[in-house]
Design a protein around this motif. Structure first.
Motif, PDB file in Angstrom:
ATOM      1  N   ARG A  88      21.506  -2.759 -27.128  1.00  0.00           N
ATOM      2  CA  ARG A  88      20.577  -3.625 -27.864  1.00  0.00           C
ATOM      3  C   ARG A  88      21.131  -3.994 -29.236  1.00  0.00           C
ATOM      4  NH1 ARG A  88      16.424   0.369 -26.137  1.00  0.00           N
ATOM      5  NH2 ARG A  88      15.565  -0.462 -24.200  1.00  0.00           N
ATOM      6  N   LYS A  89      21.759  -3.031 -29.903  1.00  0.00           N
ATOM      7  CA  LYS A  89      22.341  -3.271 -31.219  1.00  0.00           C
ATOM      8  C   LYS A  89      23.467  -4.307 -31.132  1.00  0.00           C
ATOM      9  CE  LYS A  89      24.729   0.005 -33.302  1.00  0.00           C
ATOM     10  NZ  LYS A  89      25.094   1.236 -34.029  1.00  0.00           N
ATOM     11  N   TYR A  90      24.294  -4.226 -30.094  1.00  0.00           N
ATOM     12  CA  TYR A  90      25.376  -5.188 -29.897  1.00  0.00           C
ATOM     13  C   TYR A  90      24.803  -6.596 -29.695  1.00  0.00           C
ATOM     14  CZ  TYR A  90      29.089  -7.819 -27.702  1.00  0.00           C
ATOM     15  OH  TYR A  90      29.994  -8.806 -27.406  1.00  0.00           O
ATOM     16  N   ILE A  91      23.760  -6.705 -28.878  1.00  0.00           N
ATOM     17  CA  ILE A  91      23.165  -8.021 -28.604  1.00  0.00           C
ATOM     18  C   ILE A  91      22.576  -8.608 -29.877  1.00  0.00           C
ATOM     19  CG2 ILE A  91      21.311  -9.194 -27.358  1.00  0.00           C
ATOM     20  CD1 ILE A  91      21.881  -7.159 -25.059  1.00  0.00           C
ATOM     21  N   ARG A 115      23.121 -12.726 -34.377  1.00  0.00           N
ATOM     22  CA  ARG A 115      23.126 -13.052 -35.802  1.00  0.00           C
ATOM     23  C   ARG A 115      24.317 -13.893 -36.219  1.00  0.00           C
ATOM     24  NH1 ARG A 115      21.807  -7.455 -36.749  1.00  0.00           N
ATOM     25  NH2 ARG A 115      23.981  -7.169 -37.346  1.00  0.00           N
ATOM     26  N   ARG A 116      25.352 -13.947 -35.411  1.00  0.00           N
ATOM     27  CA  ARG A 116      26.536 -14.735 -35.761  1.00  0.00           C
ATOM     28  C   ARG A 116      26.169 -16.207 -35.899  1.00  0.00           C
ATOM     29  NH1 ARG A 116      30.764 -13.227 -31.266  1.00  0.00           N
ATOM     30  NH2 ARG A 116      30.762 -15.463 -31.290  1.00  0.00           N
ATOM     31  N   ASP A 117      26.939 -16.921 -36.705  1.00  0.00           N
ATOM     32  CA  ASP A 117      26.715 -18.353 -36.877  1.00  0.00           C
ATOM     33  C   ASP A 117      27.051 -19.085 -35.590  1.00  0.00           C
ATOM     34  OD1 ASP A 117      25.955 -18.031 -39.511  1.00  0.00           O
ATOM     35  OD2 ASP A 117      27.996 -18.313 -40.271  1.00  0.00           O
ATOM     36  N   LEU A 118      26.194 -20.056 -35.257  1.00  0.00           N
ATOM     37  CA  LEU A 118      26.418 -20.858 -34.049  1.00  0.00           C
ATOM     38  C   LEU A 118      27.408 -21.971 -34.331  1.00  0.00           C
ATOM     39  CD1 LEU A 118      22.760 -21.171 -32.797  1.00  0.00           C
ATOM     40  CD2 LEU A 118      24.649 -20.189 -31.511  1.00  0.00           C
ATOM     41  N   PRO A 119      28.274 -22.300 -33.385  1.00  0.00           N
ATOM     42  CA  PRO A 119      29.170 -23.436 -33.563  1.00  0.00           C
ATOM     43  C   PRO A 119      28.378 -24.751 -33.494  1.00  0.00           C
ATOM     44  CG  PRO A 119      29.547 -22.380 -31.437  1.00  0.00           C
ATOM     45  CD  PRO A 119      28.533 -21.573 -32.149  1.00  0.00           C
ATOM     46  N   GLU A 120      28.975 -25.804 -33.967  1.00  0.00           N
ATOM     47  CA  GLU A 120      28.358 -27.135 -33.968  1.00  0.00           C
ATOM     48  C   GLU A 120      27.935 -27.525 -32.552  1.00  0.00           C
ATOM     49  OE1 GLU A 120      27.508 -30.766 -36.120  1.00  0.00           O
ATOM     50  OE2 GLU A 120      28.629 -29.084 -36.927  1.00  0.00           O
ATOM     51  N   PHE A 170      21.781 -21.730 -29.113  1.00  0.00           N
ATOM     52  CA  PHE A 170      21.543 -20.294 -29.031  1.00  0.00           C
ATOM     53  C   PHE A 170      22.753 -19.603 -28.426  1.00  0.00           C
ATOM     54  CE2 PHE A 170      20.507 -21.858 -24.885  1.00  0.00           C
ATOM     55  CZ  PHE A 170      20.695 -20.824 -23.994  1.00  0.00           C
ATOM     56  N   TRP A 171      22.763 -18.280 -28.535  1.00  0.00           N
ATOM     57  CA  TRP A 171      23.816 -17.482 -27.909  1.00  0.00           C
ATOM     58  C   TRP A 171      23.342 -17.052 -26.525  1.00  0.00           C
ATOM     59  CZ3 TRP A 171      28.506 -17.514 -29.637  1.00  0.00           C
ATOM     60  CH2 TRP A 171      28.760 -17.709 -30.988  1.00  0.00           C
ATOM     61  N   ASP A 172      24.126 -17.379 -25.520  1.00  0.00           N
ATOM     62  CA  ASP A 172      23.865 -16.945 -24.148  1.00  0.00           C
ATOM     63  C   ASP A 172      24.835 -15.799 -23.858  1.00  0.00           C
ATOM     64  OD1 ASP A 172      22.772 -16.892 -21.642  1.00  0.00           O
ATOM     65  OD2 ASP A 172      23.858 -18.633 -20.889  1.00  0.00           O
ATOM     66  N   PHE A 173      24.536 -15.007 -22.848  1.00  0.00           N
ATOM     67  CA  PHE A 173      25.370 -13.850 -22.544  1.00  0.00           C
ATOM     68  C   PHE A 173      25.752 -13.838 -21.075  1.00  0.00           C
ATOM     69  CE2 PHE A 173      22.933 -12.729 -26.268  1.00  0.00           C
ATOM     70  CZ  PHE A 173      23.880 -12.139 -27.085  1.00  0.00           C
ATOM     71  N   ASP A 174      27.047 -13.664 -20.818  1.00  0.00           N
ATOM     72  CA  ASP A 174      27.549 -13.431 -19.465  1.00  0.00           C
ATOM     73  C   ASP A 174      27.631 -11.921 -19.292  1.00  0.00           C
ATOM     74  OD1 ASP A 174      27.860 -16.110 -18.820  1.00  0.00           O
ATOM     75  OD2 ASP A 174      29.906 -16.202 -19.583  1.00  0.00           O
ATOM     76  N   LEU A 232      29.375 -10.570 -22.700  1.00  0.00           N
ATOM     77  CA  LEU A 232      30.160 -11.510 -23.488  1.00  0.00           C
ATOM     78  C   LEU A 232      29.265 -12.642 -23.974  1.00  0.00           C
ATOM     79  CD1 LEU A 232      33.290 -11.727 -21.169  1.00  0.00           C
ATOM     80  CD2 LEU A 232      32.990 -10.304 -23.193  1.00  0.00           C
ATOM     81  N   ALA A 233      29.244 -12.849 -25.283  1.00  0.00           N
ATOM     82  CA  ALA A 233      28.419 -13.908 -25.874  1.00  0.00           C
ATOM     83  C   ALA A 233      29.140 -15.246 -25.758  1.00  0.00           C
ATOM     84  CB  ALA A 233      28.138 -13.594 -27.334  1.00  0.00           C
ATOM     85  N   LYS A 234      28.349 -16.294 -25.505  1.00  0.00           N
ATOM     86  CA  LYS A 234      28.899 -17.644 -25.462  1.00  0.00           C
ATOM     87  C   LYS A 234      27.846 -18.596 -26.036  1.00  0.00           C
ATOM     88  CE  LYS A 234      27.247 -18.717 -20.851  1.00  0.00           C
ATOM     89  NZ  LYS A 234      27.551 -19.160 -19.521  1.00  0.00           N
ATOM     90  N   PRO A 235      28.267 -19.600 -26.796  1.00  0.00           N
ATOM     91  CA  PRO A 235      27.296 -20.562 -27.324  1.00  0.00           C
ATOM     92  C   PRO A 235      26.770 -21.444 -26.197  1.00  0.00           C
ATOM     93  CG  PRO A 235      29.521 -21.182 -27.953  1.00  0.00           C
ATOM     94  CD  PRO A 235      29.624 -19.866 -27.245  1.00  0.00           C
ATOM     95  N   ALA A 236      25.494 -21.793 -26.284  1.00  0.00           N
ATOM     96  CA  ALA A 236      24.891 -22.616 -25.234  1.00  0.00           C
ATOM     97  C   ALA A 236      23.927 -23.619 -25.871  1.00  0.00           C
ATOM     98  CB  ALA A 236      24.157 -21.742 -24.231  1.00  0.00           C
ATOM     99  N   LYS A 237      23.618 -24.643 -25.110  1.00  0.00           N
ATOM    100  CA  LYS A 237      22.695 -25.677 -25.555  1.00  0.00           C
ATOM    101  C   LYS A 237      21.526 -25.713 -24.585  1.00  0.00           C
ATOM    102  CE  LYS A 237      22.583 -30.316 -27.335  1.00  0.00           C
ATOM    103  NZ  LYS A 237      21.848 -29.931 -28.520  1.00  0.00           N
ATOM    104  N   ARG A 238      20.336 -25.735 -25.133  1.00  0.00           N
ATOM    105  CA  ARG A 238      19.129 -25.779 -24.301  1.00  0.00           C
ATOM    106  C   ARG A 238      19.030 -27.129 -23.614  1.00  0.00           C
ATOM    107  NH1 ARG A 238      16.665 -21.189 -25.352  1.00  0.00           N
ATOM    108  NH2 ARG A 238      16.595 -20.381 -27.449  1.00  0.00           N
TER     109      ARG A 238
END
Length: 114
Positions: free
Chosen positions: A26-29, A34-39, A43-47, A85-91
């Motif tokens: 949970r702490k890792y997620i 909290r990391r800054d999102l790229p342009e 949101f951050w999605d997770f694989d 693994l975190a990855k940026p995603a678009k709704r």
């Protein structure tokens, strides 16, 4: 995060080890979110992958990880492997006329069919 967690630790209560593992995940997620999102990302999605070993890990949804961990612990498993693994995603916008609470599977947030 790619890690094999041991549930049997000498001199430690198994339930406390299990709680510590869940807390670490949970702490890792939270840290990744909290990391800054790229342009262009919303949101951050997770694989995620989960298995008893790295070789037999299968794709799992982030919300199912706690249940899978509890399942291994209930069966008396000694270890399990988790990859997150975190990855940026678009709704994606909802289609007009689609109920607000419905997910892709036709269920709302409370688990009831829409």
């Amino acid at each position: 995060m790619r890690k094999t967690f041991q549930l049997h630790v000498e001199g430690k209560n198994r339930d406390r080890v299990l709680d510590a593992v869940k807390h670490e995940i949970r702490k890792y997620i939270k840290r990744e979110r909290r990391r800054d999102l790229p342009e262009g990302a919303d949101f951050w999605d997770f694989d995620c992958q989960f298995g008893r070993t790295k070789e037999d890990a299968a794709v799992a949804h982030l919300s199912a990880l706690t249940g899978l961990i509890n399942g291994v612990a209930a069966e008396g498993g000694a270890q399990f492997y988790v990859e997150i693994l975190a990855k940026p995603a678009k709704r994606t916008p909802r289609a007009p006329g689609e109920p607000q609470g419905a997910d892709e599977d036709g269920m709302d947030d409370d688990g009831e069919e829409v």
